[in-house]
Design an enzyme around this catalytic site. Structure first.
Site: not given
Ligand SMILES: *Cc1c(COP(=O)(O)O)cnc(C)c1O
Ligand code: SF4
Length: 346
Positions: A90-91, A94, A103, A107, A110, A112, A271, A308, A315
């Site tokens: 996305r960025y 990184r 996991c 949670c 979560c 995801r 989110d 986000d 973010k």
């Molecule tokens: C959160 C995230 C990052 C890292 O973001 P930082 O602001 O650098 O900590 C990188 N890629 C994705 C897809 C993310 O969701």
């Molecule tokens: S927040 Fe989601 S990805 Fe993170 S430990 Fe909990 S269940 Fe796993």
């Protein structure tokens, strides 16, 4: 089998295992778990002090998860931003590599949730090779985040395999591991694991504590082992209604984290994920909580508040308002105590 593997294996995953737990409606749990799996390991369950407390709410399935019609499965459009299954780009500089959908605890809030424990699958070899190749051919990538699920559900050899391959890519400067295990399964952080990790410096490790009740002798030891190995520790929390949406709770959490050499990094506004709406906190409330932290504890104890943006906006920082008026060079501030200060800019 290592101790942590046994703890994960012996986790509560069906309502049957909760029949001795007071206040649990078996039928409701069954209905939720059909859609969103449950995993509560013995260590984390042991942190529950009473029904409905901050630990309970984070791990115990709630019927509201399946009754909500609102929200999306993937509000951040991670799928759209995945050139390869499991790699989110996305960025520009990184990437986020999701290497496991398993996991140590699932949670309930979560982000995801759509993947959480769906196949309990780790490390698809073919995909991982593709991801390595993608990173190799994209020279702009200087920061690789190994995430999940929880990447420390992999065994040490598998983690080493990932780190080794990523470290071998010349343009990758730093590697980050995102794992909740220091909080939910501190036994996972063994001296052997730390010894291996220490070879891949500069390595950053972001963990995930949400409440001071999660700070124990065991979690302290896990963080100590990591920090002693030269790993830089940070914490990402999620602001959760009924769990930690209270400045006093967060202040205590963050101050205690600093004593374990863990620096609060991000605090997320939840989110808009389907099935997690009962945890959501408004932006106004989030900002007012930040206002109570800033200036009232060490700056080191104050994370960035992040939202986000839905639709893949990325973010974005949120800040309480300190400039209450601004005309040309003249500024009026309200400081952390709520007092007015005038400032003439250059
Ligand atoms: C959160 C995230 C990052 C890292 O973001 P930082 O602001 O650098 O900590 C990188 N890629 C994705 C897809 C993310 O969701
Ligand atoms: S927040 Fe989601 S990805 Fe993170 S430990 Fe909990 S269940 Fe796993």
């Amino acid at each position: 089998m290592k101790q942590w593997e046994k703890t994960v294996k012996d986790s509560i995953i069906t309502s049957e295992a909760l029949k001795e737990t007071p206040g649990v409606d078996k039928k409701k749990i069954d209905a939720v778990v059909k859609k969103y799996p449950m995993r509560i390991n013995g260590y984390y369950k042991g942190l529950i002090k009473k029904r409905g407390d901050a630990i309970w709410k984070q791990c115990m399935p709630d019927i509201q998860e399946i009754n909500q019609r609102i929200g999306r499965k993937d509000p951040l459009l991670e799928k759209k931003y995945s050139p390869i299954d499991g790699l989110v780009h996305r960025y520009k500089d990184r990437v986020l590599l999701t290497v496991s959908d398993m996991c140590a605890v699932y949670c309930r809030f979560c982000t995801r949730k759509r993947h959480m424990g769906m196949e309990e699958e780790i490390l698809k070899e073919k995909n991982i090779q593709k991801a390595f190749n993608y990173i190799k051919t994209h020279k702009s990538i200087r920061d690789v985040i190994i995430s999940g699920g929880d990447p420390l559900m992999l065994d040490d050899l598998q983690v080493k395999y990932l780190l080794k391959n990523i470290r071998n890519i010349e343009h990758v400067e730093i590697i980050r591991i995102h794992s909740r295990t220091p909080c939910v399964l501190p036994q996972r952080i063994t001296p052997e694991l730390c010894k291996m990790l220490s070879k891949y410096s500069p390595l950053y490790f972001n963990t995930h504590f949400n409440h001071f009740q999660e700070i124990t002798k065991e979690s302290r030891k896990a963080c100590d082992l990591l920090a002693d190995s030269g790993i830089v520790l940070g914490n990402q929390s999620v602001l959760l209604a009924g769990v930690n949406d209270d400045a006093k709770v967060l202040k205590e959490l963050y101050e205690r984290l600093l004593t374990m050499r863990v620096r609060p990094y991000y605090l997320y506004v939840p989110d808009a994920v389907k099935g997690t709406y009962h945890f959501r906190v408004s932006i106004a409330k989030a900002c007012s909580i930040m206002k109570k932290l800033i200036g009232n504890t060490s700056g080191l104890a104050v994370p960035h508040l992040i939202i986000d943006l839905k639709g893949g906006g990325g973010k974005t920082p949120l800040l309480p308002k300190y400039i209450i008026k601004h005309e040309g060079r003249k500024y009026v501030f309200k400081n952390f105590e709520g007092n007015k200060y005038y400032y003439a800019d250059i």
